[in-house]
Design a protein around this motif. Structure first.
Motif, PDB file in Angstrom:
ATOM      1  N   ALA A  71       0.824  -1.212   0.000  1.00  0.00           N
ATOM      2  CA  ALA A  71       0.000   0.000   0.000  1.00  0.00           C
ATOM      3  C   ALA A  71       0.856   1.258   0.000  1.00  0.00           C
ATOM      4  N   MET A  72       2.131   1.130   0.351  1.00  0.00           N
ATOM      5  CA  MET A  72       3.045   2.271   0.348  1.00  0.00           C
ATOM      6  C   MET A  72       3.643   2.527  -1.036  1.00  0.00           C
ATOM      7  N   VAL A  73       3.444   1.609  -1.968  1.00  0.00           N
ATOM      8  CA  VAL A  73       4.082   1.679  -3.285  1.00  0.00           C
ATOM      9  C   VAL A  73       3.069   2.159  -4.315  1.00  0.00           C
ATOM     10  N   VAL A  74       3.417   3.212  -5.037  1.00  0.00           N
ATOM     11  CA  VAL A  74       2.537   3.783  -6.052  1.00  0.00           C
ATOM     12  C   VAL A  74       3.234   3.689  -7.405  1.00  0.00           C
ATOM     13  N   ALA A  75       2.639   2.951  -8.335  1.00  0.00           N
ATOM     14  CA  ALA A  75       3.192   2.832  -9.686  1.00  0.00           C
ATOM     15  C   ALA A  75       2.694   3.977 -10.544  1.00  0.00           C
ATOM     16  N   ALA A  76       3.573   4.492 -11.378  1.00  0.00           N
ATOM     17  CA  ALA A  76       3.254   5.641 -12.229  1.00  0.00           C
ATOM     18  C   ALA A  76       3.874   5.437 -13.606  1.00  0.00           C
ATOM     19  N   PRO A  77       3.426   6.204 -14.597  1.00  0.00           N
ATOM     20  CA  PRO A  77       4.017   6.106 -15.940  1.00  0.00           C
ATOM     21  C   PRO A  77       5.336   6.866 -16.026  1.00  0.00           C
ATOM     22  N   VAL A 207       7.506   5.409  -3.150  1.00  0.00           N
ATOM     23  CA  VAL A 207       7.284   4.660  -1.920  1.00  0.00           C
ATOM     24  C   VAL A 207       7.093   5.697  -0.825  1.00  0.00           C
ATOM     25  N   ALA A 208       5.915   5.682  -0.188  1.00  0.00           N
ATOM     26  CA  ALA A 208       5.554   6.748   0.732  1.00  0.00           C
ATOM     27  C   ALA A 208       4.651   6.211   1.827  1.00  0.00           C
ATOM     28  N   ALA A 213       0.808   8.202  -0.093  1.00  0.00           N
ATOM     29  CA  ALA A 213       0.609   7.272  -1.210  1.00  0.00           C
ATOM     30  C   ALA A 213      -0.819   7.344  -1.736  1.00  0.00           C
ATOM     31  N   ALA A 214      -1.801   7.452  -0.847  1.00  0.00           N
ATOM     32  CA  ALA A 214      -3.195   7.522  -1.270  1.00  0.00           C
ATOM     33  C   ALA A 214      -3.465   8.784  -2.074  1.00  0.00           C
ATOM     34  N   LEU A 216      -1.251  10.397  -3.886  1.00  0.00           N
ATOM     35  CA  LEU A 216      -0.614  10.216  -5.187  1.00  0.00           C
ATOM     36  C   LEU A 216      -1.468   9.352  -6.099  1.00  0.00           C
ATOM     37  N   ARG A 217      -2.018   8.253  -5.567  1.00  0.00           N
ATOM     38  CA  ARG A 217      -2.878   7.392  -6.383  1.00  0.00           C
ATOM     39  C   ARG A 217      -4.092   8.160  -6.903  1.00  0.00           C
ATOM     40  N   SER A 218      -4.683   8.952  -6.030  1.00  0.00           N
ATOM     41  CA  SER A 218      -5.850   9.723  -6.438  1.00  0.00           C
ATOM     42  C   SER A 218      -5.496  10.713  -7.534  1.00  0.00           C
ATOM     43  N   ALA A 219      -4.340  11.360  -7.415  1.00  0.00           N
ATOM     44  CA  ALA A 219      -3.930  12.344  -8.412  1.00  0.00           C
ATOM     45  C   ALA A 219      -3.593  11.688  -9.751  1.00  0.00           C
ATOM     46  N   LEU A 220      -3.036  10.476  -9.718  1.00  0.00           N
ATOM     47  CA  LEU A 220      -2.691   9.778 -10.959  1.00  0.00           C
ATOM     48  C   LEU A 220      -3.925   9.265 -11.686  1.00  0.00           C
TER      49      LEU A 220
END
Length: 331
Positions: A71-77, A207-208, A213-214, A216-220
């Motif tokens: 849950a701390m890891v956010v994948a991005a392009p 990693v946050a 992290a949440a 960042l996921r919402s913004a992506l």
């Protein structure tokens, strides 16, 4: 002001229109021997990626980087998207960036309305609300130890400050990585494409702590990473045997490059396993000599005396580079 980046062969051809083809691109710091991408089923290109596949990529990254929870890891392009996005998660702040370093960090924070100071010493990072460190540093390979980073994060924490650590080149120089002991006010960025030689897939990770992290996921938003990238990325991240063998091979290559560059360098060579930084009063002449022979290296807006060299791909590229360097050192 346009920020110079590696990989711009259009600029190389503009500057050196008579150079022989094919160009040797040593300007990026990307592993020249890419991970062997498996044959991908056509369905990955035909449908939207599933949330389960996205979560599995983040789980693979958690395993690879030593995070405590997926849950701390956010994948991005790509990590660049995260560099541009993170400054928008805070109100106006005083930001200190340990430099000179990757210029997109300062640009992103300034562009988001923050007050940015690029500082030359770690001792001056603790006066800000946000401290940004590239570790190991691009381009000189400077490495802050984990205890220094933990002390800095703890100093920033009472005032609601953040520590942002860009570990884009840490996979092969991983001794002081912050992820396994991540403080509650730190964000670590990890690049996939550089280590695995697959920059075109555009995969990067933050990693946050879960609250950051949440956000960042919402913004992506949904479907941040393509289906083919998810599949190739999670397979590569779990291939630890390939990573260890590649680390050993690229370490040998870095030593070979040092041996070649020593004859034209005025100072001790620095950098990481994937690139070496040369300092020379003749850097401008060397850049031109290389360019005229179809070899593109990384130059820097802030210093005309620095050139960064990535690793050649094969023996033919090594021989072309050696020939130009030998000729230059005798001139």
């Amino acid at each position: 002001m346009r920020i110079w980046h590696g990989g711009d062969l259009d600029e190389a051809r503009r500057l050196f229109p008579q150079a022989p083809e094919p160009w040797i691109d040593l300007s990026t710091g990307i592993n020249p021997i890419a991970y062997p991408v498996p044959l991908l089923p056509a369905s990955l290109f035909e449908r939207l990626p599933s949330p389960a596949d996205h979560r599995d990529l983040e789980a693979a990254a958690r395993e690879a980087y030593g995070a405590n929870d997926a849950a701390m890891v956010v994948a991005a392009p790509g990590t660049q998207v995260l560099i541009s996005l993170i400054p928008h998660l805070r109100s106006r702040s005083r930001v200190a960036i340990l430099g000179p370093t990757y210029a997109e960090h300062a640009y992103a924070w300034r562009n988001a309305g923050h007050d940015v100071d690029e500082v030359p010493s770690p001792d001056r990072l603790d006066s800000a609300n946000v401290a940004v460190v590239v570790n190991p540093n691009n381009p000189d390979g400077r490495l802050l130890d984990r205890e220094t980073l933990l002390r800095l994060a703890e100093h920033l924490r009472p005032q609601g400050g953040w520590l942002v650590v860009d570990e884009a080149f840490a996979d092969f120089d991983a001794g002081e990585c912050l992820v396994p002991v991540l403080p509650a006010n730190a964000v670590v960025l990890r690049s996939f494409g550089k280590t695995y030689g697959l920059a075109g897939l555009r995969i990067g990770f933050a990693v946050a702590p879960e609250p950051i992290a949440a956000r960042l996921r919402s913004a992506l938003g949904p479907w941040a990473v393509s289906g083919p990238a998810l599949e190739a990325g999670r397979k590569a991240l779990r291939d630890r045997e390939w990573l260890e063998a590649t680390r050993a091979d690229r370490t040998v290559d870095a030593r070979r490059l040092d041996a070649l560059l020593s004859s034209v360098s005025d100072a001790t060579l620095r950098g990481t396993i994937l690139y070496r930084l040369l300092e020379s009063s003749s850097a401008g002449r060397l850049f031109r000599a290389l360019g005229e022979h179809g070899i593109w290296v990384r130059r820097f807006q802030y210093s005309p005396h620095l050139l960064r060299f990535g690793l050649p791909r094969d023996e033919a590229e090594w021989r072309r580079l050696e020939a130009v360097l030998t000729r230059f050192s005798l001139s």
